[in-house]
Scaffold this active site. Structure first.
Site, PDB file in Angstrom:
ATOM      1  N   THR A 196       0.816  -1.232   0.000  1.00 44.74           N
ATOM      2  CA  THR A 196       0.000   0.000   0.000  1.00 44.74           C
ATOM      3  C   THR A 196       0.844   1.275   0.000  1.00 44.74           C
ATOM      4  O   THR A 196       0.339   2.346  -0.307  1.00 44.74           O
ATOM      5  CB  THR A 196      -0.955   0.060   1.218  1.00 44.74           C
ATOM      6  OG1 THR A 196      -0.194   0.278   2.410  1.00 44.74           O
ATOM      7  CG2 THR A 196      -1.805  -1.183   1.330  1.00 44.74           C
ATOM      8  N   VAL A 238      -3.737   5.243  -0.412  1.00 39.81           N
ATOM      9  CA  VAL A 238      -5.093   4.674  -0.419  1.00 39.81           C
ATOM     10  C   VAL A 238      -5.080   3.244   0.123  1.00 39.81           C
ATOM     11  O   VAL A 238      -5.672   2.318  -0.458  1.00 39.81           O
ATOM     12  CB  VAL A 238      -5.712   4.733  -1.834  1.00 39.81           C
ATOM     13  CG1 VAL A 238      -6.008   6.158  -2.234  1.00 39.81           C
ATOM     14  CG2 VAL A 238      -4.819   4.049  -2.875  1.00 39.81           C
ATOM     15  N   HIS A 239      -4.437   3.058   1.283  1.00 40.86           N
ATOM     16  CA  HIS A 239      -4.262   1.731   1.896  1.00 40.86           C
ATOM     17  C   HIS A 239      -5.547   0.890   1.805  1.00 40.86           C
ATOM     18  O   HIS A 239      -5.547  -0.227   1.310  1.00 40.86           O
ATOM     19  CB  HIS A 239      -3.928   1.877   3.377  1.00 40.86           C
ATOM     20  CG  HIS A 239      -2.788   2.781   3.682  1.00 40.86           C
ATOM     21  ND1 HIS A 239      -1.468   2.420   3.549  1.00 40.86           N
ATOM     22  CD2 HIS A 239      -2.783   4.061   4.146  1.00 40.86           C
ATOM     23  CE1 HIS A 239      -0.683   3.418   3.934  1.00 40.86           C
ATOM     24  NE2 HIS A 239      -1.449   4.439   4.295  1.00 40.86           N
ATOM     25  N   ASP A 240      -6.638   1.414   2.326  1.00 38.51           N
ATOM     26  CA  ASP A 240      -7.856   0.609   2.519  1.00 38.51           C
ATOM     27  C   ASP A 240      -8.535   0.283   1.198  1.00 38.51           C
ATOM     28  O   ASP A 240      -9.146  -0.792   1.055  1.00 38.51           O
ATOM     29  CB  ASP A 240      -8.816   1.361   3.444  1.00 38.51           C
ATOM     30  CG  ASP A 240      -8.211   1.574   4.823  1.00 38.51           C
ATOM     31  OD1 ASP A 240      -8.668   2.484   5.542  1.00 38.51           O
ATOM     32  OD2 ASP A 240      -7.271   0.835   5.181  1.00 38.51           O
TER      33      ASP A 240
END
Ligand code: RIB
Ligand code: CA
Length: 308
Positions: A196, A238-240
């Site tokens: 990520t 934008v990890h999630d």
């Protein structure tokens, strides 16, 4: 249809982007969102999930409040990253409908109602998941798959921690919960900082300008809430959204199967996620993402965010 999904989140700017991506995916049947304390306090993460849903006209998806604090530690939030309201202080209207209570029960009862069918995508600290596993012991056996955004596995050049050199925020915030989850028998996919924080999947100012030019409520909301991080950090991680992409199109990722030890010490190693190979011939309990087709991800993200 990919299947039934519960989103367990701590909105949070990137959680909100992940929710927008999930809402744009006809293959995901979102049964509900459960909120957990993490990026900010539970009273804000629950309301923020409602704010996002109502902004894009998905008022019918229920939001349930889960845990207000980690299992065994005081809550440490991240308003400096997500804004004091958790959604970039962008003035997103407050919801008409408040969140409901009973998040842990919702997770356990929904999984029991649809055995083997529910995918849980957890993008915050794992407190709600650990409580569901512990209070309703059939849950790990009945869940179809748990996909988490969490961990720093040091399996790529990007796999170092973002709270300490060893620990990623979601695991660091509640390491005891993460230990319960990683030691459970439930099928587990880990989308960690190893992928990520790969620069190729970050929203840079040029991509931000592209999104800001798009029309539609999703793009408008995304642009409003990302502004906070673009202005302060020059980029958005934008990890999630990558965890949601792992549910939608797992072939976009390269994964390895390993076991993971979560450290719960009270020192610099708190929340470290240490991958190790299973015994000869054994299979690792966790699938850890070690690479991503960034062009495919960006195409998917921009396509879905630009939908009306
Ligand atoms: O380390 C990144 C993770 O912590 C993301 O889920 C972000 O929203 C925060 O919860
Ligand atoms: Ca999150």
């Amino acid at each position: 249809m990919l299947g039934k999904v519960i989103l367990d989140m701590d909105p949070g700017i990137d959680d909100a982007l992940a929710l927008l991506l999930a809402l744009s995916s006809p293959e995901l049947d979102i049964l509900g969102v459960t909120a957990v304390a993490g990026n900010t306090t539970i009273d804000k993460t629950g309301v923020n999930a409602r704010r996002v849903l109502e902004y894009v006209g998905k008022d019918g998806i229920p939001v349930f409040l889960g845990a207000s604090a980690p299992l065994a530690r005081p809550l440490s939030t991240a308003e400096h990253v997500h804004g004091s309201d958790g959604l970039g202080d962008a003035g997103i209207p407050m919801p008409v409908q408040p969140p409901r209570g009973g998040g842990i029960q919702f997770i356990a009862e929904t999984i029991r109602k649809y055995p083997g069918e529910v995918i849980v995508i957890a993008t915050g600290p794992l407190t709600n998941i650990a409580l569901a596993y512990t209070l309703y012991p059939s849950t790990p056996r009945l869940v179809k798959q748990l996909i988490i955004m969490g961990g720093a596995y040091h399996l790529t050049p990007y796999g170092r921690g973002n709270v300490t050199p060893l620990s990623e925020f979601n695991i660091y915030t509640d390491p005891e919960a993460a230990k319960i989850v990683f030691e459970s028998t439930a099928p587990l996919t880990c989308v960690g900082l190893d992928v990520t924080t790969n620069p190729s999947v970050k929203i840079d100012p040029q991509r931000y300008r592209e999104i800001s030019r798009l029309r539609g409520r999703k793009a408008e909301l995304a642009s409003k809430i990302m502004k906070y991080q673009i202005e302060r950090f020059g980029e958005v991680e934008v990890h999630d959204a990558l965890a949601v992409a792992a549910a939608m199109q797992p072939a976009m990722f390269q994964m390895v199967e390993m076991n993971v030890q979560v450290l719960t010490n009270n020192d610099v190693s708190r929340g470290a996620t240490i991958p190790f190979k299973p015994k000869e011939g054994g299979r690792g309990r966790a699938r850890i993402c070690i690479d991503i087709n960034s062009e495919e991800f960006m195409r998917l993200f921009l396509e879905k965010v630009s939908e009306a």
